[in-house]
Motif scaffolding. Structure first.
Motif, PDB file in Angstrom:
ATOM      1  N   THR A   1       0.820  -1.215   0.000  1.00 34.40           N
ATOM      2  CA  THR A   1       0.000   0.000   0.000  1.00 34.40           C
ATOM      3  C   THR A   1       0.849   1.258   0.000  1.00 34.40           C
ATOM      4  N   GLN A   2       1.911   1.282   0.813  1.00 32.72           N
ATOM      5  CA  GLN A   2       2.748   2.476   0.904  1.00 32.72           C
ATOM      6  C   GLN A   2       3.476   2.752  -0.407  1.00 32.72           C
ATOM      7  N   ALA A   3       3.840   1.712  -1.118  1.00 33.83           N
ATOM      8  CA  ALA A   3       4.516   1.900  -2.405  1.00 33.83           C
ATOM      9  C   ALA A   3       3.588   2.573  -3.412  1.00 33.83           C
ATOM     10  N   PHE A   4       2.271   2.296  -3.321  1.00 30.82           N
ATOM     11  CA  PHE A   4       1.316   2.971  -4.188  1.00 30.82           C
ATOM     12  C   PHE A   4       1.305   4.467  -3.893  1.00 30.82           C
ATOM     13  N   ASN A   5       1.427   4.855  -2.619  1.00 36.35           N
ATOM     14  CA  ASN A   5       1.443   6.269  -2.247  1.00 36.35           C
ATOM     15  C   ASN A   5       2.590   6.998  -2.930  1.00 36.35           C
ATOM     16  N   VAL A   6       3.775   6.380  -2.967  1.00 33.29           N
ATOM     17  CA  VAL A   6       4.928   6.989  -3.631  1.00 33.29           C
ATOM     18  C   VAL A   6       4.640   7.181  -5.112  1.00 33.29           C
ATOM     19  N   GLY A   7       4.037   6.179  -5.757  1.00 36.07           N
ATOM     20  CA  GLY A   7       3.717   6.275  -7.178  1.00 36.07           C
ATOM     21  C   GLY A   7       2.762   7.415  -7.472  1.00 36.07           C
ATOM     22  N   TYR A   8       1.740   7.582  -6.628  1.00 36.62           N
ATOM     23  CA  TYR A   8       0.769   8.663  -6.839  1.00 36.62           C
ATOM     24  C   TYR A   8       1.414  10.035  -6.653  1.00 36.62           C
ATOM     25  N   ILE A   9       2.327  10.158  -5.685  1.00 37.69           N
ATOM     26  CA  ILE A   9       3.019  11.435  -5.479  1.00 37.69           C
ATOM     27  C   ILE A   9       3.904  11.762  -6.677  1.00 37.69           C
ATOM     28  N   VAL A  10       4.570  10.749  -7.240  1.00 37.93           N
ATOM     29  CA  VAL A  10       5.400  10.968  -8.431  1.00 37.93           C
ATOM     30  C   VAL A  10       4.546  11.476  -9.590  1.00 37.93           C
ATOM     31  N   ILE A  11       3.389  10.843  -9.798  1.00 35.41           N
ATOM     32  CA  ILE A  11       2.490  11.270 -10.880  1.00 35.41           C
ATOM     33  C   ILE A  11       1.949  12.667 -10.612  1.00 35.41           C
ATOM     34  N   GLY A  12       1.569  12.947  -9.359  1.00 34.74           N
ATOM     35  CA  GLY A  12       1.064  14.275  -9.013  1.00 34.74           C
ATOM     36  C   GLY A  12       2.106  15.360  -9.228  1.00 34.74           C
ATOM     37  N   THR A  13       3.359  15.068  -8.886  1.00 35.84           N
ATOM     38  CA  THR A  13       4.440  16.033  -9.108  1.00 35.84           C
ATOM     39  C   THR A  13       4.651  16.289 -10.592  1.00 35.84           C
ATOM     40  N   GLY A  14       4.566  15.227 -11.407  1.00 37.56           N
ATOM     41  CA  GLY A  14       4.696  15.394 -12.858  1.00 37.56           C
ATOM     42  C   GLY A  14       3.601  16.265 -13.431  1.00 37.56           C
ATOM     43  N   CYS A  15       2.349  16.075 -12.974  1.00 36.20           N
ATOM     44  CA  CYS A  15       1.231  16.901 -13.446  1.00 36.20           C
ATOM     45  C   CYS A  15       1.408  18.363 -13.038  1.00 36.20           C
ATOM     46  N   LEU A  16       1.847  18.575 -11.789  1.00 41.02           N
ATOM     47  CA  LEU A  16       2.082  19.941 -11.322  1.00 41.02           C
ATOM     48  C   LEU A  16       3.176  20.624 -12.145  1.00 41.02           C
ATOM     49  N   LEU A  17       4.210  19.874 -12.508  1.00 41.07           N
ATOM     50  CA  LEU A  17       5.290  20.440 -13.316  1.00 41.07           C
ATOM     51  C   LEU A  17       4.804  20.821 -14.708  1.00 41.07           C
ATOM     52  N   PHE A  18       3.859  20.050 -15.262  1.00 35.88           N
ATOM     53  CA  PHE A  18       3.294  20.413 -16.566  1.00 35.88           C
ATOM     54  C   PHE A  18       2.552  21.746 -16.487  1.00 35.88           C
ATOM     55  N   VAL A  19       1.781  21.940 -15.405  1.00 35.98           N
ATOM     56  CA  VAL A  19       1.094  23.230 -15.201  1.00 35.98           C
ATOM     57  C   VAL A  19       2.122  24.344 -15.042  1.00 35.98           C
ATOM     58  N   THR A  20       3.192  24.061 -14.307  1.00 31.30           N
ATOM     59  CA  THR A  20       4.265  25.046 -14.123  1.00 31.30           C
ATOM     60  C   THR A  20       4.901  25.427 -15.453  1.00 31.30           C
ATOM     61  N   VAL A  21       5.092  24.439 -16.329  1.00 33.03           N
ATOM     62  CA  VAL A  21       5.680  24.704 -17.646  1.00 33.03           C
ATOM     63  C   VAL A  21       4.767  25.610 -18.468  1.00 33.03           C
ATOM     64  N   LEU A  22       3.457  25.397 -18.383  1.00 33.36           N
ATOM     65  CA  LEU A  22       2.507  26.241 -19.125  1.00 33.36           C
ATOM     66  C   LEU A  22       2.577  27.686 -18.639  1.00 33.36           C
ATOM     67  N   ILE A  23       2.615  27.862 -17.305  1.00 32.05           N
ATOM     68  CA  ILE A  23       2.732  29.219 -16.750  1.00 32.05           C
ATOM     69  C   ILE A  23       4.075  29.835 -17.139  1.00 32.05           C
ATOM     70  N   GLY A  24       5.126  29.023 -17.105  1.00 35.30           N
ATOM     71  CA  GLY A  24       6.451  29.526 -17.493  1.00 35.30           C
ATOM     72  C   GLY A  24       6.505  29.905 -18.959  1.00 35.30           C
ATOM     73  N   GLY A  25       5.794  29.146 -19.798  1.00 31.33           N
ATOM     74  CA  GLY A  25       5.731  29.494 -21.216  1.00 31.33           C
ATOM     75  C   GLY A  25       5.048  30.824 -21.436  1.00 31.33           C
ATOM     76  N   ALA A  26       3.945  31.049 -20.695  1.00 35.27           N
ATOM     77  CA  ALA A  26       3.248  32.337 -20.796  1.00 35.27           C
ATOM     78  C   ALA A  26       4.129  33.471 -20.285  1.00 35.27           C
ATOM     79  N   ALA A  27       4.879  33.210 -19.203  1.00 31.25           N
ATOM     80  CA  ALA A  27       5.765  34.230 -18.642  1.00 31.25           C
ATOM     81  C   ALA A  27       6.908  34.568 -19.591  1.00 31.25           C
ATOM     82  N   SER A  28       7.365  33.574 -20.364  1.00 30.88           N
ATOM     83  CA  SER A  28       8.464  33.829 -21.301  1.00 30.88           C
ATOM     84  C   SER A  28       8.006  34.652 -22.510  1.00 30.88           C
ATOM     85  N   MET A  29       6.723  34.606 -22.828  1.00 26.79           N
ATOM     86  CA  MET A  29       6.193  35.374 -23.956  1.00 26.79           C
ATOM     87  C   MET A  29       5.833  36.806 -23.555  1.00 26.79           C
ATOM     88  N   ARG A  30       5.446  36.966 -22.302  1.00 21.97           N
ATOM     89  CA  ARG A  30       5.043  38.295 -21.830  1.00 21.97           C
ATOM     90  C   ARG A  30       5.760  38.582 -20.513  1.00 21.97           C
TER      91      ARG A  30
END
Length: 228
Positions: free
Chosen positions: A37-66
């Motif tokens: 069960t605990q190993a599943f928790n680590v996997g979900y956190i890894v996926i959640g961090t990846g999704c958050l980084l994608f949102v961060t990249v989108l904001i960073g892309g907008a910041a680089s244009m303006r």
């Protein structure tokens, strides 16, 4: 500044993709093993961090244009959240390595010992572990089995052939468990720590850049007023 942000966003996008792949593969490789069960928790956190980084990249892309201050501040805040998540992921990964050692020597070993006397679900789980990890027996080939060996010990044999020791997988399942379960967690924890430190300093640089944009705008307004 725009070029620097674009390069950073490309690097973060690659990191986000890698994290998503690692998280999904981690969950898929242990989905058929009970008691993790605990190993599943680590996997979900890894996926959640990846999704958050994608949102961060989108904001960073907008910041680089303006050159907008609020976009840079939002970018820095998201980087700090990513930093916190990756530090949590790193700590959990190293703690889970310790937990995996107890699981391998305890519960996993008992699954193999109860192969003949246990439930059909336990037998199926052992068979799948041996087939997926290409291993045979817990400590060694003769630790749990005698000829003929279970079919899962010989994943490449022909249909009518018996599974014998000279045709079976050479690696024992205890070593395979360390390779499959512990090594990825150690790598994940190490890389998470490195990238968390990088994201922290990147967030500080982002806040400093946003502050400079404000100062430059104020200086420009003062200059315009003095000219008028």
């Amino acid at each position: 500044m725009r070029f620097v942000l674009i390069v950073i966003n490309v690097a973060l996008g690659i990191l986000a993709t890698v994290l998503l792949v690692i998280g999904i593969l981690h969950l898929c490789r242990i989905s058929y093993i009970t008691g993790l069960t605990q190993a599943f928790n680590v996997g979900y956190i890894v996926i959640g961090t990846g999704c958050l980084l994608f949102v961060t990249v989108l904001i960073g892309g907008a910041a680089s244009m303006r050159d907008r201050k609020f976009l840079l501040i939002m970018y820095g805040i998201l980087l700090l959240f990513s930093h916190i998540l990756q530090m949590i992921m790193s700590i959990l990964s190293f703690l889970e390595v310790i937990g995996m050692t107890e699981f391998i020597n305890g519960e996993l070993a008992s699954k193999f010992e109860n192969y003949h006397n246990g439930t059909s679900s336990n037998k199926d789980e052992v068979e799948r572990i041996q087939y997926e990890w290409q291993c045979c027996g817990f400590g060694n080939i003769t630790y749990n089995w005698k000829d003929p060996l279970p079919k899962s010990c010989c994943p490449y044999k022909k249909m009518k052939e018996k599974c014998e020791k000279n045709k079976s997988s050479r690696e024992d399942c205890k070593s395979a468990a360390i390779r499959v379960l512990q090594v990825p967690l150690k790598a994940c924890g190490t890389f998470a720590t490195i990238f968390a430190i990088f994201e922290f300093f990147l967030a500080l640089w982002t806040f400093c850049t946003a502050s400079n944009i404000k100062n430059n705008a104020e200086n420009l307004n003062r200059y315009s007023n003095s000219v008028m």
